[in-house]
Design a protein around this motif. Sequence first.
Motif, PDB file in Angstrom:
ATOM      1  N   ARG A 238       0.825  -1.129  -0.110  1.00 23.49           N
ATOM      2  CA  ARG A 238       0.276  -0.056  -0.144  1.00 23.49           C
ATOM      3  C   ARG A 238       0.613   1.610   0.505  1.00 23.49           C
ATOM      4  O   ARG A 238       0.273   2.329  -0.693  1.00 23.49           O
ATOM      5  CB  ARG A 238      -0.996   0.230   1.422  1.00 23.49           C
ATOM      6  N   PHE A 239       1.698   0.720   0.941  1.00 28.31           N
ATOM      7  CA  PHE A 239       2.694   2.423   1.400  1.00 28.31           C
ATOM      8  C   PHE A 239       3.419   2.702  -0.551  1.00 28.31           C
ATOM      9  O   PHE A 239       3.484   3.689  -0.791  1.00 28.31           O
ATOM     10  CB  PHE A 239       4.532   2.310   1.976  1.00 28.31           C
ATOM     11  N   ALA A 240       3.908   1.216  -1.288  1.00 31.34           N
ATOM     12  CA  ALA A 240       4.279   1.336  -2.588  1.00 31.34           C
ATOM     13  C   ALA A 240       3.276   2.261  -3.455  1.00 31.34           C
ATOM     14  O   ALA A 240       3.923   3.348  -4.141  1.00 31.34           O
ATOM     15  CB  ALA A 240       4.699   0.526  -3.239  1.00 31.34           C
ATOM     16  N   GLN A 241       2.215   2.101  -3.106  1.00 34.07           N
ATOM     17  CA  GLN A 241       1.594   2.369  -3.977  1.00 34.07           C
ATOM     18  C   GLN A 241       1.536   4.179  -3.836  1.00 34.07           C
ATOM     19  O   GLN A 241       1.220   4.847  -4.902  1.00 34.07           O
ATOM     20  CB  GLN A 241       0.057   2.150  -4.325  1.00 34.07           C
ATOM     21  N   MET A 242       1.084   4.404  -2.861  1.00 33.47           N
ATOM     22  CA  MET A 242       0.967   5.860  -2.537  1.00 33.47           C
ATOM     23  C   MET A 242       1.929   6.440  -3.007  1.00 33.47           C
ATOM     24  O   MET A 242       2.320   7.782  -3.183  1.00 33.47           O
ATOM     25  CB  MET A 242       0.980   5.587  -0.969  1.00 33.47           C
ATOM     26  N   GLY A 243       2.859   6.128  -2.761  1.00 33.22           N
ATOM     27  CA  GLY A 243       4.622   6.165  -3.013  1.00 33.22           C
ATOM     28  C   GLY A 243       4.386   6.759  -4.868  1.00 33.22           C
ATOM     29  O   GLY A 243       5.071   8.013  -5.132  1.00 33.22           O
ATOM     30  N   GLU A 244       3.788   5.606  -5.762  1.00 38.78           N
ATOM     31  CA  GLU A 244       4.168   6.316  -7.199  1.00 38.78           C
ATOM     32  C   GLU A 244       2.575   7.013  -7.269  1.00 38.78           C
ATOM     33  O   GLU A 244       3.444   8.524  -8.171  1.00 38.78           O
ATOM     34  CB  GLU A 244       2.882   4.652  -7.221  1.00 38.78           C
TER      35      GLU A 244
END
Length: 606
Positions: A238-244
């Motif tokens: 989820r964090f990586a998606q937010m980073g994207e």
Amino acid sequence: MEKGLGVSSTGSFAGNSWGSIGLLRPYFKRYGWSLAGGFAALVLVDLLQLLIPRIIKYAVDALQNGHATPHLLSRCGVYIILMALGMACSRFFWRQLILGFSRRVETLLRNRMFSHLLGLDKEFFQKNTPGAVMALATNDLAAVQLATGMGIVALFDAVFMGLAAFGFMLYIDPRLTLIAVLPMPLLAFLTSTLSSRLHGRFKKVQEQFSVLTEFVRSTISSIRLVKAYNQEEHQGRRFAQMGETYVRNNIGVALIYGALLPVSGFIANGSMLLVLIFGGRLVIRGTITAGDFVAFISYLFLMTWPMMAIGWVADLFQRGVTSLSRIEALMKVKPSLADGENAVSVPIGRGQIRLENLSFSYPGQARRILDGVDFEIVPGTVLGIVGRTGSGKTTLCNLLARLLPVDSGRLFYDGHDVNAVSIDSVRNAIAYVSQDVMLFSDTIGFNISLGSPDAGGDKIEKAARAAAIHDEIAAMPQGYATRIGEKGIKLSGGQRQRIAIARALLLDRPIIIIDDGLSAVDMETEHAIIGSIASYLQGRTCIIVSHRIAPVADADRIIVLEEGRIAGEGSHRELIEQNAFYASIFNHQTAVPGFGTTGDVLNGGN
Ligand SMILES: Nc1ncnc2c1ncn2[C@@H]1O[C@H](COP(=O)(O)OP(=O)(O)OP(=O)(O)O)[C@@H](O)[C@H]1O
Ligand SMILES: [Mg+2]
């Protein structure tokens, strides 16, 4: 709390009014002189900058008509260097004075916001997420700082420099000036359009950044939960998606920045083309000198920045004002619990408490959580409160501790109606151990001495001994200097509770309220604590809320709370004989060995 001043559905404070500038008035008054000094330095920079083309004109004209000598040219060079030096010094001063002003405004406003936040009550923080409040203290303050610093400078510079350069150009040749400035409105229009687009995209970047930080904060503070539910990978994804999303938003900003400079450069060069064509002809015809021509080009350069700045400044102020009105909305939020107009401070020392027909409902809810509660506590005695989960025990403690307003019915301390005395008078008389233990991610010593920062090590230790936690602290490698991690993550539930009790004992107040403060310790420790704090409690008024009978069995009086009403009252012995509910809990907790430690019956029996 007034409706509409709080949080909108998106979680941000609403507001967009130029009237909020009043919030800055005291700072403009206080720093008026340094601002004036800053503007004077700014004018000096602009004047020197405007003079340089005149010197160049003089040198070029001398070259053209053959009067130039090496001496004359070096003299011009020296003048230019001196002016550049003067500009450097003046720049230093305006930066110091005007940007310094904006930084001071930012800090003073932040301090005001922080003090104000400390005065607000639980209800506010239930409605507003930490992320929304943090956004005010970071993004919005930054926008105000930018508007009161660079915004003011750019506005002043754009107007002063723009007009002055325009004036010098008119002086050289009015017609050429009109031709040269033809593309300028387009420049102003484009920068203003791009700036407002930039603003929208920038806002998205900031919002996504808040989402990221809030996600990290909440994940870290619930790390045990994340681990217990094996959610590390999922949270990571989820964090990586937010980073994207954050990267995409940032690229959106970069695209506009990327367009802004070339587009404005193109328009400025268009102006230059017009000047070369038409101005060149004027030189050939002898209408203006070559020096004038060179100076004209320099002034045109000096005018380009103000034209770009106009669009930028408008956007900067708009943003600053929007942020400022959000801050103003926060400053207008009133705590639901505040001192009445005629509230007086009185010393409350005896610890006599009386409740008369006290009822309470949470705001916006019809259900009565407390319903006509009446009782009196004789100073220096212990009152036990038992009741099922949700029966209103914590609500009652919060009312007693003046954390919730007393609106229906009356509450007296030492004979004073709480609504007639200051809130601090009551709070200063009470040591409150709340049900959810709050610890700072600091040392154990700091957490125990939170309410008594001047307490020495021996007093802290004494309180810790009374709360039966000293031995465990002493066994830790750094003792009282041990840092306990975020929210006390390095401590067991029982250790956290006992630190909270030690903190309250150290306060040395006439009244102590312990809301379920022993629920997480085993029966043996519970006994140890009850035994060791007994001497401390002597002479003090004490209220002990418990799911279990043991901590309240020795109380002078016990009340049984059921759905916000008093369903039984008396000593342990009396209640066992007269109150079926109390007797059944007691029997459950003593009949089955070990069963009592869970408090299951009081938790609803399931
Ligand atoms: N801030 C709040 N806003 C709205 N309702 C609330 C709030 N706090 C508590 N309540 C409700 O008030 C009722 C009483 O809650 P309270 O915390 O006083 O119970 P309690 O007796 O302390 O329970 P427990 O034994 O579980 O600690 C519950 O139904 C709860 O849902
Ligand atoms: Mg409770």
